[in-house]
Design a protein around this motif. Sequence first.
Motif, mmCIF file in Angstrom:
data_model
loop_
_atom_site.group_PDB
_atom_site.id
_atom_site.type_symbol
_atom_site.label_atom_id
_atom_site.label_comp_id
_atom_site.label_asym_id
_atom_site.label_seq_id
_atom_site.Cartn_x
_atom_site.Cartn_y
_atom_site.Cartn_z
ATOM 1 N N ASP A 1 26.480 38.365 84.790
ATOM 2 C CA ASP A 1 27.299 39.434 84.209
ATOM 3 C C ASP A 1 28.779 39.203 84.516
ATOM 4 O O ASP A 1 29.638 39.419 83.655
ATOM 5 C CB ASP A 1 26.864 40.795 84.741
ATOM 6 N N ASP A 2 29.071 38.788 85.761
ATOM 7 C CA ASP A 2 30.459 38.485 86.123
ATOM 8 C C ASP A 2 31.031 37.413 85.200
ATOM 9 O O ASP A 2 32.165 37.524 84.717
ATOM 10 C CB ASP A 2 30.541 37.967 87.569
ATOM 11 N N ILE A 3 30.244 36.367 84.983
ATOM 12 C CA ILE A 3 30.722 35.212 84.213
ATOM 13 C C ILE A 3 30.947 35.563 82.757
ATOM 14 O O ILE A 3 31.874 35.039 82.113
ATOM 15 C CB ILE A 3 29.710 34.049 84.365
ATOM 16 N N PHE A 4 30.134 36.482 82.217
ATOM 17 C CA PHE A 4 30.275 36.861 80.813
ATOM 18 C C PHE A 4 31.308 37.960 80.581
ATOM 19 O O PHE A 4 31.616 38.289 79.441
ATOM 20 C CB PHE A 4 28.918 37.304 80.254
ATOM 21 N N GLU A 5 31.866 38.498 81.672
ATOM 22 C CA GLU A 5 32.893 39.523 81.516
ATOM 23 C C GLU A 5 34.153 38.917 80.882
ATOM 24 O O GLU A 5 34.506 37.765 81.142
ATOM 25 C CB GLU A 5 33.260 40.123 82.874
ATOM 26 N N LEU A 6 34.843 39.715 80.082
ATOM 27 C CA LEU A 6 36.065 39.242 79.432
ATOM 28 C C LEU A 6 37.157 38.913 80.449
ATOM 29 O O LEU A 6 38.025 38.072 80.194
ATOM 30 C CB LEU A 6 36.583 40.295 78.439
ATOM 31 N N ASN A 7 37.106 39.572 81.617
ATOM 32 C CA ASN A 7 38.131 39.353 82.639
ATOM 33 C C ASN A 7 37.685 38.345 83.696
ATOM 34 O O ASN A 7 38.196 38.363 84.829
ATOM 35 C CB ASN A 7 38.519 40.674 83.296
#
Length: 217
Positions: free
Chosen positions: A186-192
């Motif tokens: 989820d962290d990696i797919f976040e826009l930020n």
Amino acid sequence: MNFNNLFQFLTELNQNNSKEWMDKNRKWYQEVRDQYIQWLNEMDQALASLDNDYYPTPGKKGINRINNNLMFHPNKPIYKDHFGAGLDKAPNSGDFYIEIGLGQSMLAGGIWRPDAKTLRSIRDAIDYDGEELQRILNKTSFKKAFGDLVVDHRLIKAPKGFSNEHPHIDLLRNKTFAVTHPLSQDDIFELNFKEKVISVYREMLPFRRYLNKAVTV
């Protein structure tokens, strides 16, 4: 960077971990690798703007091989289940490591199992001003980002030349001086995600500077 493509590739590689499969999918591997290198180039430029002492490390120089070293680890599969790279990778110093994979993903830094001379340099620095390293490690935001030092090989007693009563004996017993920040998919797919990497780099920087000064001065 198309991280969906990266994870899909690693998933299928993990299910078909063989040279035959890799040979058939060499074009796919090169596509994912090239995308990752381009993303590393972007991170390299972003991180360089934060630190005057940053050591420029293009993606092609920083990226690790996907092959496992079977000479030393004959029981491992042929290929890794992750892409890894080191940025800010000056000679004889600890880099800023980025690993994105199936089993785990993380940001890490420090010096992993250094040779005897390097380890002695780190211990001498701790003997001289270990309170500075302890201050860095105890900082609330640092603790939140990394927890404690990586638990690796540690001596039971004080290393040679140091007393068991040394005020920083717990640090001196370490043979690895590194920290990690776990990443979820989820962290990696976040826009930020890029901003998150930059934030972790900033938080880790005083720790890495301390170690790199210890082994280069």
